[in-house]
Design a protein around this motif. Structure first.
Motif, PDB file in Angstrom:
ATOM      1  N   ASP A  51       0.842  -1.195   0.000  1.00  0.00           N
ATOM      2  CA  ASP A  51       0.000   0.000   0.000  1.00  0.00           C
ATOM      3  C   ASP A  51       0.883   1.253   0.000  1.00  0.00           C
ATOM      4  O   ASP A  51       0.849   2.063   0.923  1.00  0.00           O
ATOM      5  N   ARG A  52       1.676   1.391  -1.062  1.00  0.00           N
ATOM      6  CA  ARG A  52       2.587   2.527  -1.175  1.00  0.00           C
ATOM      7  C   ARG A  52       2.902   2.771  -2.639  1.00  0.00           C
ATOM      8  O   ARG A  52       3.328   1.876  -3.355  1.00  0.00           O
ATOM      9  N   CYS A  53       2.680   3.982  -3.083  1.00  0.00           N
ATOM     10  CA  CYS A  53       3.046   4.362  -4.446  1.00  0.00           C
ATOM     11  C   CYS A  53       4.567   4.384  -4.555  1.00  0.00           C
ATOM     12  O   CYS A  53       5.230   5.042  -3.753  1.00  0.00           O
ATOM     13  N   PRO A  54       5.141   3.672  -5.530  1.00  0.00           N
ATOM     14  CA  PRO A  54       6.599   3.654  -5.653  1.00  0.00           C
ATOM     15  C   PRO A  54       7.187   5.007  -6.077  1.00  0.00           C
ATOM     16  O   PRO A  54       8.357   5.260  -5.874  1.00  0.00           O
ATOM     17  N   HIS A  55       6.362   5.877  -6.631  1.00  0.00           N
ATOM     18  CA  HIS A  55       6.842   7.174  -7.111  1.00  0.00           C
ATOM     19  C   HIS A  55       6.731   8.277  -6.063  1.00  0.00           C
ATOM     20  O   HIS A  55       7.642   9.078  -5.900  1.00  0.00           O
ATOM     21  N   ARG A  56       5.610   8.320  -5.385  1.00  0.00           N
ATOM     22  CA  ARG A  56       5.333   9.418  -4.451  1.00  0.00           C
ATOM     23  C   ARG A  56       5.321   8.989  -2.983  1.00  0.00           C
ATOM     24  O   ARG A  56       5.308   9.822  -2.102  1.00  0.00           O
ATOM     25  N   GLY A  57       5.231   7.681  -2.723  1.00  0.00           N
ATOM     26  CA  GLY A  57       5.185   7.200  -1.347  1.00  0.00           C
ATOM     27  C   GLY A  57       3.812   7.313  -0.702  1.00  0.00           C
ATOM     28  O   GLY A  57       3.659   7.014   0.469  1.00  0.00           O
ATOM     29  N   ALA A  58       2.810   7.740  -1.455  1.00  0.00           N
ATOM     30  CA  ALA A  58       1.451   7.871  -0.919  1.00  0.00           C
ATOM     31  C   ALA A  58       0.795   6.500  -0.798  1.00  0.00           C
ATOM     32  O   ALA A  58       1.168   5.550  -1.491  1.00  0.00           O
ATOM     33  N   ARG A  59      -0.191   6.403   0.072  1.00  0.00           N
ATOM     34  CA  ARG A  59      -0.932   5.149   0.229  1.00  0.00           C
ATOM     35  C   ARG A  59      -1.858   4.946  -0.977  1.00  0.00           C
ATOM     36  O   ARG A  59      -2.696   5.799  -1.268  1.00  0.00           O
ATOM     37  N   LEU A  60      -1.721   3.831  -1.663  1.00  0.00           N
ATOM     38  CA  LEU A  60      -2.575   3.537  -2.817  1.00  0.00           C
ATOM     39  C   LEU A  60      -4.029   3.361  -2.403  1.00  0.00           C
ATOM     40  O   LEU A  60      -4.937   3.649  -3.178  1.00  0.00           O
ATOM     41  N   SER A  61      -4.261   2.898  -1.183  1.00  0.00           N
ATOM     42  CA  SER A  61      -5.628   2.670  -0.718  1.00  0.00           C
ATOM     43  C   SER A  61      -6.413   3.970  -0.556  1.00  0.00           C
ATOM     44  O   SER A  61      -7.638   3.942  -0.422  1.00  0.00           O
ATOM     45  N   LEU A  62      -5.754   5.113  -0.593  1.00  0.00           N
ATOM     46  CA  LEU A  62      -6.452   6.395  -0.531  1.00  0.00           C
ATOM     47  C   LEU A  62      -6.977   6.816  -1.899  1.00  0.00           C
ATOM     48  O   LEU A  62      -7.758   7.766  -1.991  1.00  0.00           O
ATOM     49  N   GLY A  63      -6.561   6.104  -2.938  1.00  0.00           N
ATOM     50  CA  GLY A  63      -6.967   6.452  -4.296  1.00  0.00           C
ATOM     51  C   GLY A  63      -8.189   5.694  -4.757  1.00  0.00           C
ATOM     52  O   GLY A  63      -8.940   5.137  -3.962  1.00  0.00           O
ATOM     53  N   LYS A  64      -8.364   5.680  -6.051  1.00  0.00           N
ATOM     54  CA  LYS A  64      -9.490   4.973  -6.649  1.00  0.00           C
ATOM     55  C   LYS A  64      -9.040   4.330  -7.946  1.00  0.00           C
ATOM     56  O   LYS A  64      -8.004   4.685  -8.515  1.00  0.00           O
ATOM     57  N   ILE A  65      -9.841   3.419  -8.439  1.00  0.00           N
ATOM     58  CA  ILE A  65      -9.552   2.727  -9.694  1.00  0.00           C
ATOM     59  C   ILE A  65     -10.227   3.501 -10.816  1.00  0.00           C
ATOM     60  O   ILE A  65     -11.425   3.807 -10.745  1.00  0.00           O
ATOM     61  N   VAL A  66      -9.465   3.829 -11.849  1.00  0.00           N
ATOM     62  CA  VAL A  66      -9.976   4.581 -12.988  1.00  0.00           C
ATOM     63  C   VAL A  66      -9.852   3.729 -14.230  1.00  0.00           C
ATOM     64  O   VAL A  66      -8.774   3.185 -14.520  1.00  0.00           O
ATOM     65  N   ASP A  67     -10.950   3.574 -14.974  1.00  0.00           N
ATOM     66  CA  ASP A  67     -10.941   2.798 -16.214  1.00  0.00           C
ATOM     67  C   ASP A  67     -10.389   3.671 -17.326  1.00  0.00           C
ATOM     68  O   ASP A  67     -11.029   4.631 -17.767  1.00  0.00           O
ATOM     69  N   ARG A  68      -9.187   3.361 -17.784  1.00  0.00           N
ATOM     70  CA  ARG A  68      -8.521   4.162 -18.820  1.00  0.00           C
ATOM     71  C   ARG A  68      -8.838   3.672 -20.240  1.00  0.00           C
ATOM     72  O   ARG A  68      -8.284   4.156 -21.192  1.00  0.00           O
ATOM     73  N   THR A  69      -9.725   2.671 -20.381  1.00  0.00           N
ATOM     74  CA  THR A  69     -10.042   2.147 -21.708  1.00  0.00           C
ATOM     75  C   THR A  69     -11.098   2.974 -22.424  1.00  0.00           C
ATOM     76  O   THR A  69     -11.376   2.736 -23.571  1.00  0.00           O
ATOM     77  N   LEU A  70     -11.710   3.918 -21.743  1.00  0.00           N
ATOM     78  CA  LEU A  70     -12.770   4.721 -22.352  1.00  0.00           C
ATOM     79  C   LEU A  70     -12.214   5.796 -23.235  1.00  0.00           C
ATOM     80  O   LEU A  70     -11.222   6.363 -23.094  1.00  0.00           O
TER      81      LEU A  70
END
Length: 70
Positions: A51-70
């Motif tokens: 639960d850590r962004c490798p780039h920014r160190g932020a918790r991934l669980s604070l984010g959301k899933i975005v569908d980039r196929t649209l």
């Protein structure tokens, strides 16, 4: 903690949640062996990462899933 001294625990499978609690498009934050994990489901499988962004160190669980196929 004593259980962390046992390296065999890191190479085993552990239950961290129920499949029905892991809804598509949602993230679930769990803690296992003093490690924060983020779980989510895509179209075919359940996934788990630290639960850590490798780039920014932020918790991934604070984010959301975005569908980039649209």
């Amino acid at each position: 903690m004593k259980f962390l001294a046992e390296p065999v625990l890191f190479h085993d499978r552990h239950v961290v949640g129920r499949s029905q609690d892991l809804k598509a498009g949602k993230v679930l934050s769990v803690r296992l062996l003093e490690e924060d994990l983020v779980l989510w489901r895509d179209d075919t499988q359940a996934l788990a990462w630290q639960d850590r962004c490798p780039h920014r160190g932020a918790r991934l669980s604070l984010g959301k899933i975005v569908d980039r196929t649209l």
